[in-house]
Design a protein around this motif. Structure first.
Motif, PDB file in Angstrom:
ATOM      1  N   THR A   5       0.864  -1.170   0.000  1.00 24.26           N
ATOM      2  CA  THR A   5       0.000   0.000   0.000  1.00 24.26           C
ATOM      3  C   THR A   5       0.902   1.221   0.000  1.00 24.26           C
ATOM      4  O   THR A   5       1.977   1.212   0.599  1.00 24.26           O
ATOM      5  N   THR A   6       0.465   2.232  -0.699  1.00 26.80           N
ATOM      6  CA  THR A   6       1.276   3.427  -0.883  1.00 26.80           C
ATOM      7  C   THR A   6       0.405   4.661  -0.709  1.00 26.80           C
ATOM      8  O   THR A   6      -0.730   4.693  -1.193  1.00 26.80           O
ATOM      9  N   THR A   7       0.935   5.668  -0.064  1.00 27.90           N
ATOM     10  CA  THR A   7       0.230   6.935   0.010  1.00 27.90           C
ATOM     11  C   THR A   7       0.194   7.541  -1.389  1.00 27.90           C
ATOM     12  O   THR A   7       1.219   7.663  -2.049  1.00 27.90           O
ATOM     13  N   VAL A  76       7.606   8.448  -6.563  1.00 35.50           N
ATOM     14  CA  VAL A  76       8.999   8.458  -6.149  1.00 35.50           C
ATOM     15  C   VAL A  76       9.210   7.151  -5.399  1.00 35.50           C
ATOM     16  O   VAL A  76       8.425   6.813  -4.500  1.00 35.50           O
ATOM     17  N   VAL A  77      10.241   6.411  -5.787  1.00 31.38           N
ATOM     18  CA  VAL A  77      10.568   5.144  -5.135  1.00 31.38           C
ATOM     19  C   VAL A  77      12.045   5.174  -4.776  1.00 31.38           C
ATOM     20  O   VAL A  77      12.891   5.411  -5.642  1.00 31.38           O
ATOM     21  N   VAL A  84       6.035   7.149  -2.558  1.00 31.60           N
ATOM     22  CA  VAL A  84       4.867   8.020  -2.553  1.00 31.60           C
ATOM     23  C   VAL A  84       4.411   8.175  -3.997  1.00 31.60           C
ATOM     24  O   VAL A  84       5.231   8.167  -4.917  1.00 31.60           O
ATOM     25  N   MET A  85       3.106   8.252  -4.197  1.00 27.34           N
ATOM     26  CA  MET A  85       2.537   8.452  -5.531  1.00 27.34           C
ATOM     27  C   MET A  85       1.789   9.782  -5.522  1.00 27.34           C
ATOM     28  O   MET A  85       1.369  10.260  -4.466  1.00 27.34           O
ATOM     29  N   PHE A 102      -6.008  12.390  -0.924  1.00 25.14           N
ATOM     30  CA  PHE A 102      -5.251  11.147  -1.018  1.00 25.14           C
ATOM     31  C   PHE A 102      -6.130  10.013  -1.517  1.00 25.14           C
ATOM     32  O   PHE A 102      -7.355  10.089  -1.483  1.00 25.14           O
ATOM     33  N   PHE A 103      -5.473   8.954  -1.996  1.00 24.02           N
ATOM     34  CA  PHE A 103      -6.080   7.665  -2.315  1.00 24.02           C
ATOM     35  C   PHE A 103      -5.311   6.613  -1.540  1.00 24.02           C
ATOM     36  O   PHE A 103      -4.182   6.857  -1.128  1.00 24.02           O
TER      37      PHE A 103
END
Length: 162
Positions: A5-7, A76-77, A84-85, A102-103
């Protein structure tokens, strides 16, 4: 299968600057797909800028040519695990800074598993709304967006090999 899961942060015209800033703080690599890159810039629609606009296909596209270079999908990874997306909410969809900001992004590497989870989220008879059907996208083998009955927007996708 592995899931993360990613912000996923939502902006209006500032996503690229935000991603660049976060990359300068946390390191890693930045990837961006613009609305123009995805051929997702359409002409003006008759849909007013209301909550109902999220239920139309055109609302998911940039309707102002100036929005063509806005971020449709970005991330950004970093090697240390930071991720973060972000994207720029097109003007055809409602957005206020701090609201709809946010999603929850769920990423996996197995199309069948992501599709099964998508089906369970999207088929909730108590009130899920599909905002973007699960389908291939320029940045993912599968990508879909659904708002659950609690108002949370979920983004599910299958990581494309890079």
């Amino acid at each position: 299968m592995s899931l993360t899961t990613t912000t996923h942060l939502n902006f209006r015209g500032d996503a690229r600057a935000a991603l660049d800033f976060y990359q300068s703080v946390f390191g890693g690599r930045t990837a961006v797909v613009t609305y123009a890159d995805a051929a997702a810039v359409s002409g003006p629609t008759d849909t007013p800028n209301t909550a109902d606009a999220t239920d139309t296909a055109d609302a998911n596209n940039a309707t102002d040519p100036a929005e063509g270079q806005w971020v449709m999908w970005g991330e950004v990874v970093a090697e240390d695990g930071f991720r973060v997306m972000a994207y720029d909410v097109p003007s055809g969809m409602p957005w206020e800074q701090g609201r709809n900001s946010f999603f929850v992004s769920v990423r996996g590497d197995d199309t069948e598993e992501i599709a099964a989870r998508w089906d369970r989220l999207a088929a909730d008879a108590a009130g899920s709304t599909v905002l973007h059907p699960l389908a291939p996208a320029p940045w993912a083998a599968l990508y879909g967006m659904v708002r659950d009955r609690f108002g949370v927007v979920w983004v599910l996708d299958v990581v494309s090999p890079r």
